[in-house]
Design an enzyme around this catalytic site. Structure first.
Site, PDB file in Angstrom:
ATOM      1  N   LYS A  87     -98.785  54.659 -14.796  1.00  0.00           N
ATOM      2  CA  LYS A  87     -98.754  55.132 -16.181  1.00  0.00           C
ATOM      3  C   LYS A  87     -99.118  56.613 -16.189  1.00  0.00           C
ATOM      4  CE  LYS A  87    -100.213  53.262 -20.653  1.00  0.00           C
ATOM      5  NZ  LYS A  87    -101.216  52.403 -21.290  1.00  0.00           N
TER       6      LYS A  87
HETATM    7  O1  G3P Z   1    -101.452  50.984 -25.297  1.00  0.00           O
HETATM    8  C1  G3P Z   1    -102.017  51.965 -26.110  1.00  0.00           C
HETATM    9  C2  G3P Z   1    -103.115  51.402 -26.901  1.00  0.00           C
HETATM   10  O2  G3P Z   1    -104.127  50.931 -26.067  1.00  0.00           O
HETATM   11  C3  G3P Z   1    -103.660  52.297 -27.934  1.00  0.00           C
HETATM   12  O3  G3P Z   1    -104.044  51.447 -28.947  1.00  0.00           O
HETATM   13  O4  G3P Z   1    -105.261  50.774 -30.918  1.00  0.00           O
HETATM   14  O5  G3P Z   1    -106.203  52.548 -29.394  1.00  0.00           O
HETATM   15  O6  G3P Z   1    -104.249  53.040 -30.845  1.00  0.00           O
HETATM   16  P1  G3P Z   1    -105.003  51.993 -30.086  1.00  0.00           P
END
Ligand code: G3P
Length: 216
Positions: A87
């Site tokens: 990634k």
């Molecule tokens: O895969 C990306 C994710 O982990 C981000 O999620 O909820 O932190 O915006 P969030």
């Protein structure tokens, strides 16, 4: 549409895997830190533990932000297990590194994508996946689902092979809308995935069936 779980929590990964519908896992430094994983060896061992649970693509994020560092880290991660996907953040050196990984047969997931322009660059570099963060787009007052639709339309028009991996999923409706908008993959925490199971009429109907079953 493939289902990935977006967590580094081994119990949640096991629970989702036991449903039988899991196709992979994504992690990021914030999710790894949340599980209290500290130190390089612990990080690598944790990725190996995830690979032992799930048979599918497992995204492991590089911490370097320079080209040489990304390549060096990506090689180590890719060597951990054949299912590891490196990634890489959507930055200039990240795009250059994705092109190198593509040319050398290493799968990649271009992360932190917030625009169609970034998505085009990741596709041109040959990224296996790209991750638009739809919840964070919504948080900033824009429309995350519109971004997924726009990228899906561009990829269809151009024949790009990169898979749209919708990330930053916040609820079950996001997953449904992603399926409608043409995402190839969603990566979601466990709760939104389990949220797809729920409907009050199912609960009412099942309670009635169970009541009537007692009369049979
Ligand atoms: O895969 C990306 C994710 O982990 C981000 O999620 O909820 O932190 O915006 P969030």
């Amino acid at each position: 549409m493939k289902f990935f779980i977006d967590t580094a929590n081994l119990n949640q990964i096991k629970e989702a895997n036991e449903l039988g519908i899991l196709d992979g896992v994504t992690t990021n430094p914030s999710l790894m830190a949340k599980e209290g994983i500290k130190g390089y060896d612990a990080i690598l061992n944790h990725y190996k533990a995830i690979c032992e649970i799930v048979e599918g693509d497992i995204s492991a994020e590089v911490l370097a932000t320079d080209y040489d560092g990304i390549i060096a880290e990506g090689k180590v991660l890719a060597a951990l297990h054949h299912n590891i996907v490196v990634k890489v953040p959507m930055i200039k050196d990240g795009i250059k590194a994705i092109k190198w990984f593509t040319d050398n047969g290493i799968k990649t997931n271009c992360t932190l994508v917030f625009s169609a322009g970034q998505a085009i660059l990741a596709a041109k570099a040959g990224s296996t996946y790209l991750s638009p963060f739809i919840g964070r787009v919504d948080d900033s007052g824009w429309d995350g689902m519109l971004l997924i639709r726009q990228i899906a339309n561009i990829f269809t028009a151009q024949g790009y092979k990169t898979q749209i991996l919708a990330a930053s999923i916040r609820n079950a409706n996001h997953i449904i809308q992603c399926a409608e908008a043409g995402a190839h993959v969603i990566t979601s925490p466990l709760e939104p995935i389990l949220g797809l199971l729920k409907h009050p009429l199912t609960d009412i109907g099942l309670a009635k069936f169970m009541e009537d079953a007692g009369k049979m």
